[in-house]
Design a protein around this motif. Structure first.
Motif, mmCIF file in Angstrom:
data_model
loop_
_atom_site.group_PDB
_atom_site.id
_atom_site.type_symbol
_atom_site.label_atom_id
_atom_site.label_comp_id
_atom_site.label_asym_id
_atom_site.label_seq_id
_atom_site.Cartn_x
_atom_site.Cartn_y
_atom_site.Cartn_z
ATOM 1 N N LYS A 157 0.841 -1.208 0.000
ATOM 2 C CA LYS A 157 0.000 0.000 0.000
ATOM 3 C C LYS A 157 0.871 1.251 0.000
ATOM 4 O O LYS A 157 0.589 2.212 -0.729
ATOM 5 C CB LYS A 157 -0.923 0.014 1.222
ATOM 6 C CG LYS A 157 -2.081 -0.932 1.119
ATOM 7 C CD LYS A 157 -2.945 -0.868 2.365
ATOM 8 C CE LYS A 157 -4.074 -1.884 2.316
ATOM 9 N NZ LYS A 157 -4.866 -1.892 3.538
ATOM 10 N N LYS A 159 3.931 1.492 -1.072
ATOM 11 C CA LYS A 159 4.588 1.571 -2.379
ATOM 12 C C LYS A 159 3.629 2.165 -3.416
ATOM 13 O O LYS A 159 4.001 3.051 -4.190
ATOM 14 C CB LYS A 159 5.035 0.170 -2.799
ATOM 15 C CG LYS A 159 5.697 0.111 -4.143
ATOM 16 C CD LYS A 159 6.078 -1.327 -4.459
ATOM 17 C CE LYS A 159 6.505 -1.479 -5.879
ATOM 18 N NZ LYS A 159 6.728 -2.888 -6.221
ATOM 19 N N SER A 160 2.386 1.691 -3.402
ATOM 20 C CA SER A 160 1.376 2.178 -4.343
ATOM 21 C C SER A 160 1.122 3.671 -4.131
ATOM 22 O O SER A 160 1.060 4.445 -5.092
ATOM 23 C CB SER A 160 0.095 1.383 -4.163
ATOM 24 O OG SER A 160 -0.934 1.918 -4.935
ATOM 25 N N TYR A 161 1.013 4.087 -2.860
ATOM 26 C CA TYR A 161 0.776 5.496 -2.520
ATOM 27 C C TYR A 161 1.944 6.360 -2.996
ATOM 28 O O TYR A 161 1.735 7.408 -3.615
ATOM 29 C CB TYR A 161 0.569 5.616 -0.998
ATOM 30 C CG TYR A 161 0.388 7.032 -0.521
ATOM 31 C CD1 TYR A 161 -0.797 7.720 -0.737
ATOM 32 C CD2 TYR A 161 1.429 7.684 0.153
ATOM 33 C CE1 TYR A 161 -0.952 9.011 -0.303
ATOM 34 C CE2 TYR A 161 1.278 8.978 0.587
ATOM 35 C CZ TYR A 161 0.092 9.644 0.363
ATOM 36 O OH TYR A 161 -0.060 10.941 0.791
ATOM 37 N N GLN A 163 4.071 5.663 -5.347
ATOM 38 C CA GLN A 163 4.109 5.663 -6.808
ATOM 39 C C GLN A 163 3.090 6.659 -7.377
ATOM 40 O O GLN A 163 3.367 7.329 -8.360
ATOM 41 C CB GLN A 163 3.848 4.262 -7.347
ATOM 42 C CG GLN A 163 5.046 3.359 -7.235
ATOM 43 C CD GLN A 163 4.768 1.930 -7.684
ATOM 44 O OE1 GLN A 163 3.618 1.493 -7.719
ATOM 45 N NE2 GLN A 163 5.831 1.213 -8.014
ATOM 46 N N LYS A 164 1.918 6.761 -6.732
ATOM 47 C CA LYS A 164 0.910 7.742 -7.176
ATOM 48 C C LYS A 164 1.435 9.158 -6.990
ATOM 49 O O LYS A 164 1.287 10.010 -7.881
ATOM 50 C CB LYS A 164 -0.389 7.557 -6.399
ATOM 51 C CG LYS A 164 -1.204 6.370 -6.821
ATOM 52 C CD LYS A 164 -2.464 6.259 -5.998
ATOM 53 C CE LYS A 164 -3.191 4.962 -6.298
ATOM 54 N NZ LYS A 164 -4.329 4.750 -5.426
ATOM 55 N N ILE A 165 2.054 9.405 -5.837
ATOM 56 C CA ILE A 165 2.613 10.745 -5.571
ATOM 57 C C ILE A 165 3.711 11.041 -6.585
ATOM 58 O O ILE A 165 3.786 12.141 -7.136
ATOM 59 C CB ILE A 165 3.150 10.834 -4.116
ATOM 60 C CG1 ILE A 165 1.989 10.817 -3.123
ATOM 61 C CG2 ILE A 165 3.986 12.086 -3.913
ATOM 62 C CD1 ILE A 165 2.427 10.752 -1.668
ATOM 63 N N TRP A 166 4.545 10.071 -6.852
ATOM 64 C CA TRP A 166 5.633 10.244 -7.816
ATOM 65 C C TRP A 166 5.076 10.527 -9.216
ATOM 66 O O TRP A 166 5.581 11.396 -9.926
ATOM 67 C CB TRP A 166 6.494 8.981 -7.799
ATOM 68 C CG TRP A 166 7.689 9.077 -8.706
ATOM 69 C CD1 TRP A 166 7.853 8.478 -9.891
ATOM 70 C CD2 TRP A 166 8.869 9.846 -8.483
ATOM 71 N NE1 TRP A 166 9.052 8.785 -10.441
ATOM 72 C CE2 TRP A 166 9.716 9.659 -9.578
ATOM 73 C CE3 TRP A 166 9.289 10.699 -7.469
ATOM 74 C CZ2 TRP A 166 10.958 10.272 -9.711
ATOM 75 C CZ3 TRP A 166 10.529 11.303 -7.597
ATOM 76 C CH2 TRP A 166 11.350 11.081 -8.697
ATOM 77 N N ALA A 167 4.023 9.807 -9.576
ATOM 78 C CA ALA A 167 3.409 10.003 -10.880
ATOM 79 C C ALA A 167 2.834 11.404 -11.000
ATOM 80 O O ALA A 167 2.963 12.080 -12.040
ATOM 81 C CB ALA A 167 2.323 8.969 -11.115
ATOM 82 N N LYS A 168 2.218 11.931 -9.930
ATOM 83 C CA LYS A 168 1.669 13.303 -9.941
ATOM 84 C C LYS A 168 2.786 14.306 -10.108
ATOM 85 O O LYS A 168 2.636 15.282 -10.851
ATOM 86 C CB LYS A 168 0.932 13.582 -8.636
ATOM 87 C CG LYS A 168 -0.477 13.083 -8.599
ATOM 88 C CD LYS A 168 -1.144 13.543 -7.313
ATOM 89 C CE LYS A 168 -2.513 12.935 -7.154
ATOM 90 N NZ LYS A 168 -3.155 13.321 -5.907
ATOM 91 N N SER A 171 4.080 14.456 -13.602
ATOM 92 C CA SER A 171 3.162 15.032 -14.579
ATOM 93 C C SER A 171 3.125 16.552 -14.463
ATOM 94 O O SER A 171 2.675 17.238 -15.377
ATOM 95 C CB SER A 171 1.770 14.454 -14.428
ATOM 96 O OG SER A 171 1.246 14.776 -13.151
#
Length: 172
Positions: A157, A159-161, A163-168, A171
């Motif tokens: 969880k 890691k997923s969180y 990765q989402k922050i990193w993706a934002k 972008s």
């Protein structure tokens, strides 16, 4: 001989085999920490000629009494006094038996301790095996697996969180 043995080994049991009874002259029961660890059968011969038949007799007496060591103390030694050691039979003179018996005594103590240690190894292995088969171990193992799975889930969880922050961030 009995008196000498009693003086040398006050904690051991020195028993005279009564005249007319079958067996050698003395049974020396070796004790260590108040526990009998073995015995030495002792036969004394007060003659000027060594008789080979003494070997067979003491061996028979040892077998009958379930004793692994026998000592013949004699004035006249055979040509090869060490010939019967592999049968557990030692031959000593009246002048040197005081040197031999402490060595034999210590050897009985060491053998007993070794056998006890080996026996304990088996008992410990059985206890460990029984523990691994027990419900208590299964319960502990299930608890550890649950904790591990929960930790893995939490890490996934996180890691997923991240990765989402990193993706934002990428972008923007």
């Amino acid at each position: 001989i009995e008196d000498v043995l009693r003086d040398m080994f006050p904690m051991d049991e020195i028993s005279e085999v009564k005249k007319g009874q079958r067996g050698a002259d003395i049974v020396h029961t070796v004790t260590n920490l108040s526990r009998a660890v073995g015995s030495i059968l002792i036969e004394s011969k007060n003659t000027n000629a060594f008789q080979p038949a003494w070997i067979e007799k003491i061996e028979s007496d040892m077998h009958e009494k379930n004793i692994t060591m026998g000592v013949i103390i004699t004035y006249t030694l055979p040509d090869n006094p060490f010939e019967h050691i592999n049968r557990g039979i030692y031959i000593a003179s009246f002048s040197n038996f005081k040197i031999l018996l402490p060595v034999l005594r210590q050897s009985l103590i060491k053998r007993f301790n070794f056998e006890r240690k080996e026996e304990n190894k088996h008992e410990k292995a059985v206890r460990v095996y029984d523990f691994f088969k027990s419900e208590a171990f299964a319960l502990q193992l299930r608890k550890l697996i649950k904790l591990h799975n929960a930790r893995e889930e939490m890490l996934e969880k996180e890691k997923s969180y991240i990765q989402k922050i990193w993706a934002k961030r990428r972008s923007h």
